[in-house]
Design an enzyme around this catalytic site. Structure first.
Site, short mmCIF file in Angstrom:
data_model
loop_
_atom_site.label_atom_id
_atom_site.label_comp_id
_atom_site.label_asym_id
_atom_site.label_seq_id
_atom_site.Cartn_x
_atom_site.Cartn_y
_atom_site.Cartn_z
CD GLU A 35 -3.03 -0.65 0.05
OE1 GLU A 35 -3.14 -0.28 -1.13
OE2 GLU A 35 -3.48 -1.71 0.49
CG HIS A 36 -0.08 4.79 0.61
ND1 HIS A 36 -0.55 5.97 0.10
CD2 HIS A 36 -1.07 4.27 1.37
CE1 HIS A 36 -1.80 6.17 0.54
NE2 HIS A 36 -2.14 5.15 1.30
CB THR A 37 4.64 0.31 -2.54
OG1 THR A 37 3.49 -0.50 -2.80
CG2 THR A 37 5.13 0.05 -1.13
CB SER A 127 -10.15 0.47 -7.28
OG SER A 127 -8.99 0.71 -6.60
CB SER A 128 -15.93 2.44 -7.11
OG SER A 128 -15.63 3.56 -6.31
CG ASP A 173 -6.27 1.82 -7.19
OD1 ASP A 173 -5.54 1.00 -6.60
OD2 ASP A 173 -6.72 2.84 -6.64
CE1 TYR A 223 -2.96 7.54 -2.65
CE2 TYR A 223 -2.24 9.25 -4.16
CZ TYR A 223 -2.36 7.91 -3.83
OH TYR A 223 -1.86 6.95 -4.68
#
Ligand code: GLA
Length: 382
Positions: A35-37, A127-128, A173, A223
């Site tokens: 995550e966040h990579t 991730s809609s 995503d 973010y």
């Protein structure tokens, strides 16, 4: 993919526009770890799921484009020759942003009609938004025979998010949604945009998603701020991205950084290493190690990268109290949405009951569960 939803969208489209559309399914995604990579040129391990957006699309003969969002019962009308962003947070920007980026690529399209709906909750970290962007870009590529490759489509969706939605997201995503493979997760190298597929068959364990029902909002600056911190530390170290930094490198500039910034970079370096270790553990069928890495990922997201929230931390704490759960962590950008759990199949129902009860007691609201299958990526489903 939901056949009832597909028929419904098809019928609404034919009713409104009197022609047969191309039907597209574009999935949401889960992320096992990493995550966040992605915006640090690192590794991620996501998978597309059998929930997402279904879009019906065709060329329009008029000088306007019409896009109908059935879940919101809202209509967007615009001319492709006169695009303007909607206010921050509007779903319309995902559509308009994609149209804008296609034009930026020098591709010519004309007006089109579209009807879409979905079965992934908005703001749940599944991730809609990428699913919607991909359905638009995939659909336009198809009906206007633009000849763009899947990689190009992914980058267009990502840029739409940067430039129209205002979130400087990584590529995970959109990539996972576009390139997903049934029953597989993708170890994606976000620098090279190459991925390796891993079959996910956890035998008597499975993945369970629990939604806090706290809606995250990525477009608030949290973010983008984190991305900026990562980039500034990478440039201090004269490298392209934190992907290229070791813990030893980071130590060498520790006294030039605030404690918070140091912790954020440390998290990214460690998480990136965890992704590689997790994919090796999956290959060996070593679910205990995988679970441990998943818990460590949450610890870092909560305490170092600081993108969790009370509700997510509570869910992970509940998981830790249950020996049948090997690992649990928040997924996606954070500040709400879902936690993913790696759990023994036979223990799922009792775990669900107990978490539902404890969550309600603590927060006076319900959490929700999702079962899902790992699915193929964005595709035509006519
Ligand atoms: C959001 C972004 C992704 C990724 C995750 C965090 O989902 O869209 O690019 O950065 O957050 O891993």
């Amino acid at each position: 993919m939901n056949t009832f939803l597909k028929a419904n969208i098809n019928n609404i489209f034919i009713d409104k526009f009197q022609c047969d559309p191309v039907l597209i399914f574009s999935p949401g995604r889960i992320n096992i770890i990493g995550e966040h990579t992605d915006y640090n040129d690192g590794f991620v391990l996501p998978a597309a799921i059998n929930k997402g957006i279904i879009a019906a699309i065709s060329r329009s003969n008029s000088n306007i484009s019409t896009v109908y969002a059935i879940d919101k019962a809202e209509m967007l009308e615009f001319s492709i020759n006169n695009l303007k962003p909607y206010p921050e947070g509007s779903w319309q920007n995902y559509v308009l942003g994609v149209v804008n980026e296609i034009q930026n690529q020098g591709k010519t399209i004309s007006n089109f009609n579209m009807v879409f709906g979905g079965n992934i909750p908005v703001g749940a970290g599944m991730s809609s938004s990428a699913a919607l962007e991909n359905s638009v870009v995939f659909g336009l590529n198809k009906i206007f025979t633009l000849g763009l490759t899947k990689k190009e489509l992914v980058l267009i969706s990502q840029k739409a998010e940067h430039n129209y939605v205002g979130v400087k997201c990584g590529v995970m995503d959109q990539y996972a949604s576009m390139f997903g493979i049934e029953n597989h997760a993708l170890l994606l190298d976000c620098r090279t945009m190459e991925s390796k597929q891993y079959e996910i068959d956890f035998k008597n364990h499975e993945l369970l998603l629990i939604n806090t029902n706290v809606k995250h909002s990525l477009s608030d600056s949290a973010y983008n701020d984190r991305r900026a911190v990562c980039e500034s530390i990478a440039s201090k170290l004269n490298v392209n991205a934190l992907r290229d930094v070791t813990e030893v490198n980071l130590e060498s500039i520790k006294n030039e950084l605030s404690v918070e910034d140091y912790q954020k970079a440390l998290y990214v370096i460690q998480e990136n290493n965890r992704v590689v270790k997790a994919s090796e553990a999956i290959e060996r069928g070593d679910l205990k190690t995988l679970g441990k890495l998943i818990y460590e990922s949450h610890f870092g997201l909560q305490n170092l990268y600081k993108v969790s929230c009370e509700e997510l931390d509570f869910l992970v704490k509940q998981a830790k109290l249950n020996v049948q759960v090997l690992g649990a962590r928040m997924i996606g950008g954070g500040f709400g949405g879902c936690a993913i759990n790696l759990i023994t199949k036979g223990a799922v129902e009792s775990f669900k009951m107990s978490v539902l009860k404890e969550y309600k007691l603590k927060f006076n609201k319900d959490c929700t569960y999702y079962s899902f299958k790992l699915s193929d990526g964005t595709r035509v489903i006519n």
